[in-house]
Design a protein around this motif. Structure first.
Motif, PDB file in Angstrom:
ATOM      1  N   ALA A 272       0.842  -1.197   0.000  1.00 17.74           N
ATOM      2  CA  ALA A 272       0.000   0.000   0.000  1.00 17.74           C
ATOM      3  C   ALA A 272       0.875   1.244   0.000  1.00 17.74           C
ATOM      4  CB  ALA A 272      -0.905   0.003   1.234  1.00 17.74           C
ATOM      5  N   VAL A 273       0.352   2.300  -0.605  1.00 18.40           N
ATOM      6  CA  VAL A 273       1.051   3.593  -0.618  1.00 18.40           C
ATOM      7  C   VAL A 273       0.231   4.584   0.191  1.00 18.40           C
ATOM      8  CG1 VAL A 273       1.488   5.604  -2.098  1.00 18.40           C
ATOM      9  CG2 VAL A 273       2.376   3.380  -2.770  1.00 18.40           C
ATOM     10  N   TYR A 274       0.880   5.295   1.097  1.00 19.88           N
ATOM     11  CA  TYR A 274       0.222   6.373   1.847  1.00 19.88           C
ATOM     12  C   TYR A 274       0.837   7.681   1.354  1.00 19.88           C
ATOM     13  CZ  TYR A 274      -1.300   9.039   6.056  1.00 19.88           C
ATOM     14  OH  TYR A 274      -1.862   9.958   6.923  1.00 19.88           O
ATOM     15  N   PRO A 275       0.146   8.371   0.422  1.00 16.37           N
ATOM     16  CA  PRO A 275       0.722   9.606  -0.112  1.00 16.37           C
ATOM     17  C   PRO A 275       0.296  10.818   0.714  1.00 16.37           C
ATOM     18  CG  PRO A 275      -1.269   9.077  -1.339  1.00 16.37           C
ATOM     19  CD  PRO A 275      -1.177   8.073  -0.200  1.00 16.37           C
ATOM     20  N   GLY A 276       1.121  11.829   0.720  1.00 18.03           N
ATOM     21  CA  GLY A 276       0.757  13.052   1.434  1.00 18.03           C
ATOM     22  C   GLY A 276       1.868  14.072   1.373  1.00 18.03           C
ATOM     23  N   SER A 277       1.572  15.240   1.941  1.00 22.11           N
ATOM     24  CA  SER A 277       2.577  16.305   1.997  1.00 22.11           C
ATOM     25  C   SER A 277       3.447  16.154   3.245  1.00 22.11           C
ATOM     26  CB  SER A 277       1.904  17.681   2.015  1.00 22.11           C
ATOM     27  OG  SER A 277       0.994  17.795   0.948  1.00 22.11           O
ATOM     28  N   PHE A 278       2.827  15.774   4.350  1.00 17.34           N
ATOM     29  CA  PHE A 278       3.542  15.518   5.614  1.00 17.34           C
ATOM     30  C   PHE A 278       4.498  16.666   5.962  1.00 17.34           C
ATOM     31  CE2 PHE A 278       2.830  11.308   3.552  1.00 17.34           C
ATOM     32  CZ  PHE A 278       1.858  10.842   4.418  1.00 17.34           C
TER      33      PHE A 278
ATOM     34  N   LEU B 184       4.103  -1.039   3.601  1.00 14.81           N
ATOM     35  CA  LEU B 184       3.517   0.296   3.429  1.00 14.81           C
ATOM     36  C   LEU B 184       4.609   1.240   2.937  1.00 14.81           C
ATOM     37  CD1 LEU B 184       1.053   2.248   3.898  1.00 14.81           C
ATOM     38  CD2 LEU B 184       2.108   2.801   6.088  1.00 14.81           C
ATOM     39  N   VAL B 185       4.332   1.862   1.792  1.00  7.86           N
ATOM     40  CA  VAL B 185       5.273   2.861   1.281  1.00  7.86           C
ATOM     41  C   VAL B 185       4.670   4.236   1.544  1.00  7.86           C
ATOM     42  CG1 VAL B 185       6.587   3.689  -0.714  1.00  7.86           C
ATOM     43  CG2 VAL B 185       5.925   1.266  -0.577  1.00  7.86           C
ATOM     44  N   VAL B 186       5.331   5.027   2.371  1.00 10.57           N
ATOM     45  CA  VAL B 186       4.876   6.397   2.608  1.00 10.57           C
ATOM     46  C   VAL B 186       5.465   7.256   1.489  1.00 10.57           C
ATOM     47  CG1 VAL B 186       4.878   8.360   4.198  1.00 10.57           C
ATOM     48  CG2 VAL B 186       4.770   6.025   5.103  1.00 10.57           C
ATOM     49  N   GLY B 187       4.583   7.859   0.692  1.00  8.34           N
ATOM     50  CA  GLY B 187       5.028   8.669  -0.442  1.00  8.34           C
ATOM     51  C   GLY B 187       4.931  10.142  -0.091  1.00  8.34           C
ATOM     52  N   VAL B 188       6.060  10.815  -0.084  1.00  9.54           N
ATOM     53  CA  VAL B 188       6.091  12.235   0.284  1.00  9.54           C
ATOM     54  C   VAL B 188       6.097  13.066  -0.994  1.00  9.54           C
ATOM     55  CG1 VAL B 188       7.323  14.006   1.589  1.00  9.54           C
ATOM     56  CG2 VAL B 188       7.403  11.611   2.345  1.00  9.54           C
TER      57      VAL B 188
ATOM     58  N   CYS C 193       2.045   4.586  -7.227  1.00 10.88           N
ATOM     59  CA  CYS C 193       1.584   3.240  -6.827  1.00 10.88           C
ATOM     60  C   CYS C 193       2.095   2.196  -7.807  1.00 10.88           C
ATOM     61  CB  CYS C 193       0.054   3.174  -6.804  1.00 10.88           C
ATOM     62  SG  CYS C 193      -0.673   3.918  -5.356  1.00 10.88           S
ATOM     63  N   LYS C 194       1.924   2.506  -9.098  1.00 10.69           N
ATOM     64  CA  LYS C 194       2.341   1.553 -10.141  1.00 10.69           C
ATOM     65  C   LYS C 194       3.845   1.290 -10.032  1.00 10.69           C
ATOM     66  CE  LYS C 194      -0.018   1.397 -14.026  1.00 10.69           C
ATOM     67  NZ  LYS C 194      -0.625   1.981 -15.222  1.00 10.69           N
ATOM     68  N   LYS C 195       4.590   2.366  -9.851  1.00 11.89           N
ATOM     69  CA  LYS C 195       6.055   2.239  -9.752  1.00 11.89           C
ATOM     70  C   LYS C 195       6.444   1.342  -8.570  1.00 11.89           C
ATOM     71  CE  LYS C 195      10.080   4.836  -8.491  1.00 11.89           C
ATOM     72  NZ  LYS C 195      10.211   5.418  -7.171  1.00 11.89           N
ATOM     73  N   CYS C 196       5.651   1.455  -7.483  1.00 12.99           N
ATOM     74  CA  CYS C 196       5.955   0.679  -6.263  1.00 12.99           C
ATOM     75  C   CYS C 196       5.363  -0.739  -6.329  1.00 12.99           C
ATOM     76  CB  CYS C 196       5.363   1.363  -5.029  1.00 12.99           C
ATOM     77  SG  CYS C 196       6.072   2.949  -4.660  1.00 12.99           S
ATOM     78  N   GLY C 197       4.471  -0.976  -7.284  1.00  8.83           N
ATOM     79  CA  GLY C 197       3.764  -2.267  -7.318  1.00  8.83           C
ATOM     80  C   GLY C 197       2.714  -2.346  -6.227  1.00  8.83           C
ATOM     81  N   ALA C 198       2.093  -1.201  -5.931  1.00  8.98           N
ATOM     82  CA  ALA C 198       1.071  -1.161  -4.871  1.00  8.98           C
ATOM     83  C   ALA C 198      -0.325  -1.139  -5.475  1.00  8.98           C
ATOM     84  CB  ALA C 198       1.266   0.082  -3.999  1.00  8.98           C
ATOM     85  N   SER C 199      -1.250  -1.853  -4.849  1.00 14.03           N
ATOM     86  CA  SER C 199      -2.630  -1.859  -5.346  1.00 14.03           C
ATOM     87  C   SER C 199      -3.572  -1.090  -4.418  1.00 14.03           C
ATOM     88  CB  SER C 199      -3.120  -3.296  -5.533  1.00 14.03           C
ATOM     89  OG  SER C 199      -2.708  -4.080  -4.446  1.00 14.03           O
ATOM     90  N   PHE C 200      -3.030  -0.527  -3.339  1.00 12.61           N
ATOM     91  CA  PHE C 200      -3.855   0.237  -2.396  1.00 12.61           C
ATOM     92  C   PHE C 200      -3.229   1.588  -2.100  1.00 12.61           C
ATOM     93  CE2 PHE C 200      -4.729  -4.196  -1.401  1.00 12.61           C
ATOM     94  CZ  PHE C 200      -6.111  -4.212  -1.523  1.00 12.61           C
ATOM     95  N   LEU C 201      -4.134   2.566  -1.997  1.00 10.89           N
ATOM     96  CA  LEU C 201      -3.745   3.903  -1.530  1.00 10.89           C
ATOM     97  C   LEU C 201      -4.359   4.069  -0.151  1.00 10.89           C
ATOM     98  CD1 LEU C 201      -4.414   6.387  -4.467  1.00 10.89           C
ATOM     99  CD2 LEU C 201      -2.400   6.340  -3.042  1.00 10.89           C
ATOM    100  N   VAL C 202      -3.619   4.557   0.787  1.00  7.21           N
ATOM    101  CA  VAL C 202      -4.129   4.759   2.146  1.00  7.21           C
ATOM    102  C   VAL C 202      -4.341   6.244   2.391  1.00  7.21           C
ATOM    103  CG1 VAL C 202      -3.429   4.708   4.590  1.00  7.21           C
ATOM    104  CG2 VAL C 202      -3.069   2.695   3.146  1.00  7.21           C
ATOM    105  N   ARG C 203      -5.482   6.582   2.973  1.00  8.63           N
ATOM    106  CA  ARG C 203      -5.729   7.959   3.398  1.00  8.63           C
ATOM    107  C   ARG C 203      -6.445   7.930   4.741  1.00  8.63           C
ATOM    108  NH1 ARG C 203      -3.251  12.262   1.665  1.00  8.63           N
ATOM    109  NH2 ARG C 203      -5.106  13.575   1.681  1.00  8.63           N
ATOM    110  N   GLY C 204      -6.277   8.986   5.508  1.00  7.12           N
ATOM    111  CA  GLY C 204      -6.949   9.105   6.796  1.00  7.12           C
ATOM    112  C   GLY C 204      -8.142  10.055   6.675  1.00  7.12           C
TER     113      GLY C 204
END
Ligand code: PNS
Length: 166
Positions: free
Chosen positions: A4-10, A31-35, A77-88
């Motif tokens: 899963a990828v958790y994208p954000g500005s953080f 879990l890949v945190v994407g900044v 996500c595609k680059k990471c091979g992730a099929s899920f995006l995580v958001r809060g």
């Protein structure tokens, strides 16, 4: 492998973000945190600083990786091979934007689904913007961000906790 990828500005990572990272890492294999490196915004912290701060506060979670990205979240996500995006989701006010974003991402890439985690009530009012606002007046942000992040925020803004003058 459920990645899963958790994208954000953080900018910066908060206790609310960290709670989502811990819970998402418990259900995903990785879990890949994407900044986001966003040229349109001027963040307080550089993307490298944000990546390093998140690495620091997630060092106790073995299946978390932190990376910078630019461009679309679904492409990352595609680059990471992730099929899920995580958001809060903190409150209903988040919902409209998050729904729109999830539907856009789904239409851009049918291989990516968005998983929402409801923010712990005690963190529901916290945002990176509020952290910067309070810190800029020397207010106490220890309830909002991990201690090492608070130090970075005060140092970057140039304030000291309790420095508020009347
Ligand atoms: O922490 P934020 O700022 O609420 O995160 C927003 C983020 C980074 C998830 C969003 O802006 C995003 O995905 N940006 C990358 C560009 C993109 O994919 N846009 C299409 C979705 S609307």
């Amino acid at each position: 492998m459920k990645r899963a990828v958790y994208p954000g500005s953080f900018d910066p990572v908060t206790k609310g973000h960290l709670d989502i990272m811990e819970r998402a890492a418990a259900v995903a294999d990785e879990l890949v945190v994407g900044v986001l490196n966003n040229n349109k915004k001027t963040p307080l912290f550089s993307v490298e600083e944000r990546v390093n701060m998140i690495k620091d506060v997630t060092s106790h979670i073995p299946n978390v990786r932190v990376e910078a990205f630019s461009g679309l979240s679904v492409d990352f996500c595609k680059k990471c091979g992730a099929s899920f995006l995580v958001r809060g989701l903190r409150a209903v006010t988040d919902f409209e934007y998050e729904l729109q974003m999830a539907q856009t991402n789904r239409s851009l890439d049918r291989g990516v689904d968005t998983l929402f985690f409801t923010t712990e009530l005690r963190y529901a009012y916290i945002s990176s913007t509020i952290v910067k606002e309070v810190a800029s007046y020397g207010g106490d942000i220890s309830g909002f961000v991990p201690p090492q992040i608070a130090e970075h925020v005060y140092a970057k803004i140039g304030t000291v906790k309790g420095s508020k003058s009347f």
